[in-house]
Scaffold this motif. Structure first.
Motif, PDB file in Angstrom:
ATOM      1  N   SER A 111       0.788  -1.554  -0.303  1.00 25.07           N
ATOM      2  CA  SER A 111       0.190  -0.265   0.272  1.00 25.07           C
ATOM      3  C   SER A 111       0.629   1.106  -0.157  1.00 25.07           C
ATOM      4  O   SER A 111       0.488   2.159  -0.407  1.00 25.07           O
ATOM      5  CB  SER A 111      -0.729   0.280   1.367  1.00 25.07           C
ATOM      6  N   HIS A 112       1.988   1.506   0.540  1.00 21.78           N
ATOM      7  CA  HIS A 112       2.926   2.191   0.071  1.00 21.78           C
ATOM      8  C   HIS A 112       2.990   3.022   1.766  1.00 21.78           C
ATOM      9  O   HIS A 112       3.681   4.729   1.381  1.00 21.78           O
ATOM     10  CB  HIS A 112       2.913   2.994  -0.894  1.00 21.78           C
ATOM     11  N   ARG A 113       1.646   2.772   2.896  1.00 18.53           N
ATOM     12  CA  ARG A 113       1.002   3.950   3.691  1.00 18.53           C
ATOM     13  C   ARG A 113       1.825   2.835   4.727  1.00 18.53           C
ATOM     14  O   ARG A 113       1.198   1.777   5.209  1.00 18.53           O
ATOM     15  CB  ARG A 113      -0.093   3.558   3.432  1.00 18.53           C
ATOM     16  N   PRO A 114       2.481   3.418   5.712  1.00 18.33           N
ATOM     17  CA  PRO A 114       3.534   3.332   7.244  1.00 18.33           C
ATOM     18  C   PRO A 114       1.643   2.897   7.524  1.00 18.33           C
ATOM     19  O   PRO A 114       1.550   4.684   8.313  1.00 18.33           O
ATOM     20  CB  PRO A 114       3.805   4.396   7.402  1.00 18.33           C
ATOM     21  N   PHE A 116       0.744   0.845  11.227  1.00 19.64           N
ATOM     22  CA  PHE A 116       0.512  -0.629  12.511  1.00 19.64           C
ATOM     23  C   PHE A 116      -0.718  -0.581  13.264  1.00 19.64           C
ATOM     24  O   PHE A 116      -0.889   0.347  13.437  1.00 19.64           O
ATOM     25  CB  PHE A 116       2.152  -0.296  13.300  1.00 19.64           C
ATOM     26  N   ASP A 117      -0.565  -1.869  13.169  1.00 19.46           N
ATOM     27  CA  ASP A 117      -2.597  -2.159  13.116  1.00 19.46           C
ATOM     28  C   ASP A 117      -2.750  -3.183  14.697  1.00 19.46           C
ATOM     29  O   ASP A 117      -2.231  -4.524  13.906  1.00 19.46           O
ATOM     30  CB  ASP A 117      -3.709  -2.094  11.596  1.00 19.46           C
ATOM     31  N   ASP A 118      -2.760  -3.607  15.433  1.00 18.33           N
ATOM     32  CA  ASP A 118      -3.124  -4.593  16.767  1.00 18.33           C
ATOM     33  C   ASP A 118      -4.550  -4.655  16.743  1.00 18.33           C
ATOM     34  O   ASP A 118      -4.538  -5.769  17.646  1.00 18.33           O
ATOM     35  CB  ASP A 118      -2.257  -4.075  17.379  1.00 18.33           C
ATOM     36  N   SER A 119      -5.332  -4.329  16.182  1.00 17.52           N
ATOM     37  CA  SER A 119      -7.519  -3.922  16.781  1.00 17.52           C
ATOM     38  C   SER A 119      -7.346  -5.724  16.010  1.00 17.52           C
ATOM     39  O   SER A 119      -8.505  -6.122  15.836  1.00 17.52           O
ATOM     40  CB  SER A 119      -7.733  -2.821  15.821  1.00 17.52           C
ATOM     41  N   GLY A 120      -6.949  -6.548  14.692  1.00 15.04           N
ATOM     42  CA  GLY A 120      -7.585  -7.213  14.342  1.00 15.04           C
ATOM     43  C   GLY A 120      -7.439  -8.480  15.068  1.00 15.04           C
ATOM     44  O   GLY A 120      -7.666  -9.892  14.353  1.00 15.04           O
ATOM     45  N   GLY A 121      -6.359  -8.749  15.810  1.00 13.81           N
ATOM     46  CA  GLY A 121      -6.284 -10.246  16.440  1.00 13.81           C
ATOM     47  C   GLY A 121      -4.790 -10.831  16.270  1.00 13.81           C
ATOM     48  O   GLY A 121      -4.357 -11.294  16.795  1.00 13.81           O
ATOM     49  N   LEU A 122      -4.171 -10.135  15.806  1.00 17.71           N
ATOM     50  CA  LEU A 122      -3.108 -10.330  15.361  1.00 17.71           C
ATOM     51  C   LEU A 122      -2.680  -9.136  14.886  1.00 17.71           C
ATOM     52  O   LEU A 122      -3.054  -8.602  13.982  1.00 17.71           O
ATOM     53  CB  LEU A 122      -2.638 -11.254  14.454  1.00 17.71           C
ATOM     54  N   PRO A 123      -1.025  -8.208  15.145  1.00 15.34           N
ATOM     55  CA  PRO A 123      -1.002  -7.467  14.852  1.00 15.34           C
ATOM     56  C   PRO A 123      -0.833  -7.156  13.136  1.00 15.34           C
ATOM     57  O   PRO A 123       0.681  -7.944  12.894  1.00 15.34           O
ATOM     58  CB  PRO A 123       0.677  -7.024  15.460  1.00 15.34           C
ATOM     59  N   ILE A 124      -0.186  -5.867  12.228  1.00 13.12           N
ATOM     60  CA  ILE A 124      -0.387  -5.986  11.110  1.00 13.12           C
ATOM     61  C   ILE A 124       0.909  -4.728  11.095  1.00 13.12           C
ATOM     62  O   ILE A 124       0.196  -3.658  11.877  1.00 13.12           O
ATOM     63  CB  ILE A 124      -1.034  -5.803  10.464  1.00 13.12           C
ATOM     64  N   LEU A 125       1.804  -4.926  10.747  1.00 16.43           N
ATOM     65  CA  LEU A 125       3.218  -3.582  10.977  1.00 16.43           C
ATOM     66  C   LEU A 125       3.466  -3.858   8.967  1.00 16.43           C
ATOM     67  O   LEU A 125       3.387  -4.341   8.036  1.00 16.43           O
ATOM     68  CB  LEU A 125       4.556  -4.886  11.957  1.00 16.43           C
ATOM     69  N   ASN A 126       2.916  -2.911   8.746  1.00 12.25           N
ATOM     70  CA  ASN A 126       3.803  -1.735   7.104  1.00 12.25           C
ATOM     71  C   ASN A 126       4.262  -0.826   7.477  1.00 12.25           C
ATOM     72  O   ASN A 126       3.985   0.115   7.733  1.00 12.25           O
ATOM     73  CB  ASN A 126       2.370  -1.542   6.067  1.00 12.25           C
ATOM     74  N   PRO A 127       6.101  -1.472   6.527  1.00 12.70           N
ATOM     75  CA  PRO A 127       6.806   0.233   6.769  1.00 12.70           C
ATOM     76  C   PRO A 127       6.084   1.160   6.387  1.00 12.70           C
ATOM     77  O   PRO A 127       6.931   1.923   6.380  1.00 12.70           O
ATOM     78  CB  PRO A 127       8.044  -0.582   6.695  1.00 12.70           C
ATOM     79  N   GLY A 128       6.081   1.396   5.199  1.00  8.27           N
ATOM     80  CA  GLY A 128       5.563   2.321   4.174  1.00  8.27           C
ATOM     81  C   GLY A 128       6.258   1.970   2.660  1.00  8.27           C
ATOM     82  O   GLY A 128       7.207   0.555   3.151  1.00  8.27           O
ATOM     83  N   SER A 129       6.481   2.981   2.219  1.00  7.44           N
ATOM     84  CA  SER A 129       7.902   2.630   1.123  1.00  7.44           C
ATOM     85  C   SER A 129       8.589   3.688   1.678  1.00  7.44           C
ATOM     86  O   SER A 129       8.693   5.319   1.878  1.00  7.44           O
ATOM     87  CB  SER A 129       7.188   2.918  -0.670  1.00  7.44           C
ATOM     88  N   HIS A 130      10.192   3.465   1.449  1.00  3.36           N
ATOM     89  CA  HIS A 130      11.457   5.068   2.100  1.00  3.36           C
ATOM     90  C   HIS A 130      11.513   5.538   0.822  1.00  3.36           C
ATOM     91  O   HIS A 130      12.010   6.656   0.682  1.00  3.36           O
ATOM     92  CB  HIS A 130      12.481   3.734   2.400  1.00  3.36           C
ATOM     93  N   ALA A 131      10.862   4.859  -0.391  1.00  3.35           N
ATOM     94  CA  ALA A 131      11.623   5.713  -1.493  1.00  3.35           C
ATOM     95  C   ALA A 131      10.351   5.797  -2.390  1.00  3.35           C
ATOM     96  O   ALA A 131      11.078   6.789  -3.721  1.00  3.35           O
ATOM     97  CB  ALA A 131      12.860   4.462  -2.849  1.00  3.35           C
ATOM     98  N   PRO A 133       6.393   7.162  -1.891  1.00  2.00           N
ATOM     99  CA  PRO A 133       6.197   6.765  -0.551  1.00  2.00           C
ATOM    100  C   PRO A 133       4.086   7.151  -1.504  1.00  2.00           C
ATOM    101  O   PRO A 133       3.229   6.633  -0.721  1.00  2.00           O
ATOM    102  CB  PRO A 133       6.138   8.000   0.342  1.00  2.00           C
ATOM    103  N   ARG A 134       4.700   7.765  -2.612  1.00  2.00           N
ATOM    104  CA  ARG A 134       2.707   7.837  -3.182  1.00  2.00           C
ATOM    105  C   ARG A 134       1.859   8.993  -2.365  1.00  2.00           C
ATOM    106  O   ARG A 134       0.838   8.394  -2.010  1.00  2.00           O
ATOM    107  CB  ARG A 134       1.947   6.658  -3.660  1.00  2.00           C
ATOM    108  N   GLY A 135       1.889   9.314  -2.015  1.00  2.00           N
ATOM    109  CA  GLY A 135       1.508  10.492  -1.186  1.00  2.00           C
ATOM    110  C   GLY A 135       0.689  10.171   0.150  1.00  2.00           C
ATOM    111  O   GLY A 135       0.434  11.268   0.498  1.00  2.00           O
TER     112      GLY A 135
END
Length: 177
Positions: A111-114, A116-131, A133-135
């Motif tokens: 998604s290019h969107r950084p 951290f979401d722990d609301s859905g039963g298992l934490p999900i980490l998306n670091p986004g894009s360092h290079a 970011p697409r908005g």
């Protein structure tokens, strides 16, 4: 330190800059959650870090797909991660993937969107894009072992290449106990 990056989308180099470049060089382990884009970018990451664990993304060329898996499990400091670029069933699919791999958290990209979401039963980490970011804010994630004597876990933060920390979080190993 564990560093997580994703969605480089480059042809020849890692496009690492500032704090992101420093963090990747300093890390004990780097996870790349896919979309290097072309094989020389994978090579650049491998030459920059001591240990790279990567998956391929939907935009990666055949040479990358031949060298890294679509999904993998990575353990760091007692915390187990299921790593993939994306899941067609969104967060529900990511959580199911993580549970199927007996993971404590899921790392993804796409998604290019950084976030951290722990609301859905298992934490999900998306670091986004360092290079690319697409908005969104350009970012990577840094995780360090919890230093409070309470057991396995990681303290994490989302950080821009300029060094700005904009979110902190904690991931524990409690889901496998």
């Amino acid at each position: 330190m564990l560093v997580v990056v994703s969605d480089t989308h480059a042809r020849e180099e890692s496009r690492l800059q500032g704090r992101t470049a420093e963090a990747v060089r300093e890390a004990e382990l780097v996870i790349h959650a896919g979309d290097f884009y072309r094989e020389p970018v994978l090579d650049a990451f491998q030459s920059t870090t001591a240990a790279l664990r990567a998956v391929y993304g939907n935009n990666d060329d055949a040479a990358i797909r031949d060298r890294v898996p679509e999904v993998r499990t990575v353990e760091y400091a007692g915390v187990r991660f299921a790593v993939t670029h994306r899941h067609r069933s969104g967060d529900t699919g990511l959580v199911m993937l993580g549970r199927g791999r007996d993971a404590d958290a899921v790392i993804c990209g796409h998604s290019h969107r950084p976030r951290f979401d722990d609301s859905g039963g298992l934490p999900i980490l998306n670091p986004g894009s360092h290079a690319q970011p697409r908005g969104n804010r350009p970012a990577h994630a840094e995780l360090r072992p919890v230093d409070d004597g309470a057991g396995d876990g990681l303290d994490g933060r989302l950080v821009t290449p300029d060094g700005e920390e904009f979110e902190t979080f904690r991931i524990g190993a409690e889901s496998r106990e």
